[in-house]
Structures are given as structure tokens and as C-alpha cells.
Design a protein around this motif. Structure first.
Motif, PDB file in Angstrom:
ATOM      1  N   MET A 184     -10.565   0.856  -4.255  1.00  0.00           N
ATOM      2  CA  MET A 184      -9.381   0.400  -4.982  1.00  0.00           C
ATOM      3  C   MET A 184      -9.736  -0.042  -6.403  1.00  0.00           C
ATOM      4  N   VAL A 185     -10.866  -0.712  -6.571  1.00  0.00           N
ATOM      5  CA  VAL A 185     -11.300  -1.083  -7.920  1.00  0.00           C
ATOM      6  C   VAL A 185     -11.518   0.165  -8.763  1.00  0.00           C
ATOM      7  N   THR A 237       0.795  -1.232   0.000  1.00  0.00           N
ATOM      8  CA  THR A 237       0.000   0.000   0.000  1.00  0.00           C
ATOM      9  C   THR A 237       0.826   1.279   0.000  1.00  0.00           C
ATOM     10  N   CYS A 258      -6.819  -6.032  -1.784  1.00  0.00           N
ATOM     11  CA  CYS A 258      -8.227  -6.453  -1.740  1.00  0.00           C
ATOM     12  C   CYS A 258      -8.348  -7.893  -1.243  1.00  0.00           C
ATOM     13  N   SER A 259      -7.437  -8.753  -1.690  1.00  0.00           N
ATOM     14  CA  SER A 259      -7.450 -10.141  -1.215  1.00  0.00           C
ATOM     15  C   SER A 259      -7.185 -10.207   0.285  1.00  0.00           C
ATOM     16  N   LEU A 285      -7.898  -7.874   2.526  1.00  0.00           N
ATOM     17  CA  LEU A 285      -9.089  -7.399   3.225  1.00  0.00           C
ATOM     18  C   LEU A 285     -10.174  -8.466   3.246  1.00  0.00           C
ATOM     19  N   ILE A 286     -10.323  -9.195   2.143  1.00  0.00           N
ATOM     20  CA  ILE A 286     -11.335 -10.248   2.089  1.00  0.00           C
ATOM     21  C   ILE A 286     -10.974 -11.391   3.031  1.00  0.00           C
ATOM     22  N   ARG A 318      -2.821  -3.528  -5.595  1.00  0.00           N
ATOM     23  CA  ARG A 318      -4.199  -3.300  -5.161  1.00  0.00           C
ATOM     24  C   ARG A 318      -4.996  -4.597  -5.138  1.00  0.00           C
ATOM     25  N   ASN A 367     -13.934  -2.361   5.053  1.00  0.00           N
ATOM     26  CA  ASN A 367     -13.268  -3.242   4.099  1.00  0.00           C
ATOM     27  C   ASN A 367     -14.024  -3.310   2.772  1.00  0.00           C
ATOM     28  N   VAL A 383     -19.385  -3.606  -7.397  1.00  0.00           N
ATOM     29  CA  VAL A 383     -18.281  -3.408  -8.343  1.00  0.00           C
ATOM     30  C   VAL A 383     -18.816  -3.279  -9.763  1.00  0.00           C
ATOM     31  N   THR A 436     -13.443   0.006   0.995  1.00  0.00           N
ATOM     32  CA  THR A 436     -12.061   0.106   0.529  1.00  0.00           C
ATOM     33  C   THR A 436     -11.847  -0.715  -0.740  1.00  0.00           C
ATOM     34  N   ILE A 437     -12.459  -1.876  -0.812  1.00  0.00           N
ATOM     35  CA  ILE A 437     -12.348  -2.694  -2.026  1.00  0.00           C
ATOM     36  C   ILE A 437     -12.940  -1.947  -3.215  1.00  0.00           C
TER      37      ILE A 437
END
Length: 404
Positions: free
Chosen positions: A274-275, A164, A297-298, A300-301, A293, A267, A382, A270-271
């Protein structure tokens, strides 16, 4: 101190100490009675000042990142809803920090009671299992805690800065980048703190289930009235201990509700954020941080998957108990013994009414089923986000082509 009365609490105290460094939970040493009251008061006063300093630092980080987002949006000329979504996402830094600090303040006594309940349950279970040879020698709870949480904690704390730091852009100074990394790790560690308590409840359920399996073996071979009566008393004790575990889970859920709700919200947002920036950089032919990124995202998931997975495992262990009760009823040497029949019926009714649910004040359950729904929801947003971006970019191209 609670750690002197409970081996389980002594095992998790190093993790709680790490969380207290990030101002997520009061130092575990502050709970319980001590003869050095003045020293304890000084330490708590110092920790309150430290937590306040962390909160002020979070405010500064939030302000710096919002300014950076505004400048970056102006430079790339993408001021559709990128600015709004970015500002909301950065503002959640402060919202989550304030919520956590207030939660520690108002629920300090509740957390103290949770620690005491865990220690009391462990001692009562050990005492109840002594008549049946003690607890089963499984692989250490310390090892399972390290495998489930310790490894992921180290991996996340080491990988997050590398993933990040560059993605923050040139408008955030190096000092604020370092502070932002601290804040982001602090927020994600709240999920692991919740997992610690889920693993404690899971361990208590496993110990109680093991004692119940030992009771089942005793009922198979026992035909003496006095021994049957003693076993029925042990069965009733097992039932009461399980009811206390159910209440403990309710207290843990109440304590973590505000912070876990915000963590799931943060979370997910934030995903999406970032997308959105991946799409913007792709459109501007800027290859910066696409893969980083994706890995963020992975991360955070996975950090949301972990508590859902552990809660599901605990619920499955809890739901095995009715099957054991049915086996006791079917395999007992004297299934028509009145005290045994009445005890099994009461235990079964309790299991029907006291369902173990890890929930955030009824807003949503924390389990794999909800996690699947969460992934579907994020995927839907998304798709909607990308549709809006395609439309906005097409309009910008049209306006630039006609010279508007």
C-alpha cells in the motif's frame, strides 16, 4: 458437548461460530460426544463442502486480483517490482486459505483436546476454590471478551469494505470486489480467533492466582498442624493446575503456528504494497485513496498489536505468581513447617523452568517486545522501498527526457 461442561467455553462459542462461518475453524458444535451421530456426520460433510467452496472462491479471487494488478501496472507503466510484490501479496490469499484448511484437517483432534483441557481446568479450579469461598466475583468474562474482541471485530468488519473497495481499482469487477472483501476479513479474523484462546488462558491464570492469594491469607493465620498440611495439599494442587495451563499454552501455540506466521507476513507485505501504491499515485498526481490506505495500514497494525498486547497481559499475570509464593514464605505463621517449605521450593523451581511464552514454534514470540521490533522492521523496509522507487522514477524521467 463441551459448552455444557464449561461456562468459559459456552461464553466463547458465539465467537467461534462466527469464525466457522468464515471457514477459519470447525464448528464448535462438532466436538464432543452426541447421540445423533448420523446428523453430526451430515453436518460435518456439509461443512467440509462449504469450506471447499470457500477455498475455490479464494482461488478465483486471487486470480482476478493478480490479473487486475498486471493490467494496472501496465497502465501506469510502473513495472519495476510493483508487479512482483503485488502478485506475491495477492497469492498469499490462497496460501493462507490452503494453510488454514490443512491446519483444521490435521489438527482437528488437537483442537478437540484443547477444548476438553479448558473445560477440565475450569472444573478442577472451581472445585479447588470451593474450600476458600469460590472464585472472586470480577466483572464478567463475557464483558471483557466483548470489550477486547467484540468491539474491534464489529469495527473492522464494518470499516474494511469502506476503506478498501475503491482502492482495488477499476480493473476488479464489483462481484470480485465483494468476494475480495470477504477474503480479506476472513484472513484478519484469524488474529481474533487466536486472541480468544489467549483470553481463555488469561482467565484461567487469573483464577489460579486468586486461589493462591486466598491460600496466602490462610497461611498467615493457620498454626494447627492438620490445617497446615491441608493447605500444603491445596498448594500442591495449585502447582499442578498451573503446569497444565503451561501445557495448554503449548498446544494452542502449535495449533496456531502456521496461520499466525502467515498472518504476520501478509500484513507486513500488505503495508509495503500500500505504501508503494501511495507513492505511485502521488508521483502521478492521482489523489485516490491516500487516507483510506493509511487507515487500512493502521487497521492491519492494530490487528497485530491486539494479540501481542493480550499475550503480554497474560504473561504478566503468570509472572506475578513467584511474588505471591515469596509472600507466603515471608508471612506464613509457621514458615519452617517442612511440608510447606518443600512445597514452596518445588513450586518456585517449576516457575523458573516453565516460563509462559506465546510463540510460533520458536520462530518469534508474540508479545509487545516483538511487536516493537516488527514496527521497526516494517519501517526499515518502507525506507528501502522508497529509495528504490525514487531511483526507478528518476531513471524513467531521464529516459523519457532523452527520448529513449
Amino acid at each position: 458437548m463441551v459448552s455444557k461442561k464449561s461456562r468459559l467455553m459456552a461464553t466463547v462459542f458465539p465467537y467461534l461460530d462466527i469464525f466457522s462461518v468464515f471457514a477459519l475453524t470447525p464448528p464448535p458444535q462438532s466436538f464432543g460426544h452426541t447421540t445423533h451421530r448420523r446428523l453430526r456426520w451430515y453436518l460435518m460433510t456439509g461443512y467440509v463442502c462449504y469450506a471447499a467452496a470457500i477455498l475455490v472462491m479464494t482461488f478465483l479471487v486471487t486470480y482476478a486480483n493478480i490479473i487486475a494488478i498486471d493490467e494496472e501496472v501496465l497502465e501506469y507503466n510502473v513495472a519495476d517490482f510493483t508487479r512482483v510484490m503485488g502478485n506475491i501479496q495477492k497469492s498469499l490469499y490462497s496460501v493462507m486459505a490452503i494453510t488454514n484448511q490443512l491446519n483444521m484437517l490435521f489438527n482437528y483432534r488437537r483442537l478437540d483436546e484443547i477444548y476438553k483441557d479448558i473445560a477440565s481446568l475450569e472444573n478442577d479450579m472451581d472445585e479447588a476454590s470451593q474450600c476458600f469461598g469460590g472464585q472472586k466475583q470480577r466483572y464478567s468474562f463475557r464483558v471483557r471478551l466483548a470489550c477486547c474482541l467484540g468491539f474491534w471485530m464489529i469495527l473492522m468488519m464494518c470499516s474494511m469494505p469502506r476503506l478498501t473497495m475503491t482502492a482495488m481499482g477499476p480493473f476488479v469487477s464489483l462481484q470480485f470486489k465483494i468476494l475480495t472483501e470477504f477474503v480479506m476479513i476472513m484472513q484478519q479474523l484469524k488474529s481474533l480467533e487466536y486472541c480468544v484462546f489467549v483470553l481463555l488462558i488469561h482467565e484461567l491464570v487469573l483464577r489460579l492466582r486468586h486461589t493462591l492469594l486466598q491460600l496466602q491469607q490462610e497461611f498467615q493465620d493457620c498454626e494447627q498442624q492438620d490445617m497446615l498440611q491441608a493447605l500444603c495439599v491445596a498448594l500442591k494442587r495449585n502447582q499442578l493446575l498451573l503446569g497444565r495451563i503451561w501445557r495448554l499454552e503449548g498446544d494452542v501455540g502449535i495449533y496456531f503456528t502456521p496461520t499466525m506466521v502467515l498472518l504476520f507476513l501478509y500484513n507486513g507485505l500488505t503495508i509495503l504494497h500500500m505504501v508503494n501504491w501511495v507513492y505511485i499515485n502521488k508521483f502521478l498526481n492521482d489523489p485516490c485513496c491516500h487516507y483510506e490506505r493509511f487507515f487500512v495500514c493502521s487497521t492491519l497494525i492494530i490487528n497485530l498489536l491486539l494479540p501481542c498486547l493480550l499475550c503480554t497481559r497474560c504473561i504478566n499475570a503468570y509472572n506475578c505468581i513467584p511474588r505471591i509464593l515469596h509472600q507466603i514464605r515471608c508471612t506464613s505463621a509457621d514458615p519452617n513447617f517442612p511440608m510447606l517449605s518443600r512445597g514452596l521450593r518445588e513450586y518456585s523451581l517449576q516457575m523458573e523452568h516453565l516460563k509462559l511464552r506465546f510463540t510460533c514454534a520458536g520462530l518469534f514470540d508474540i508479545n509487545l517486545k516483538y511487536f516493537g521490533g516488527l514496527l521497526v522492521t516494517i519501517s526499515g523496509y518502507v525506507i528501502i522501498l522508497l529509495q528504490f522507487k525514487v531511483q526507478a522514477i528518476a531513471e524513467d524521467r531521464y529516459k523519457s527526457s532523452i527520448g529513449v
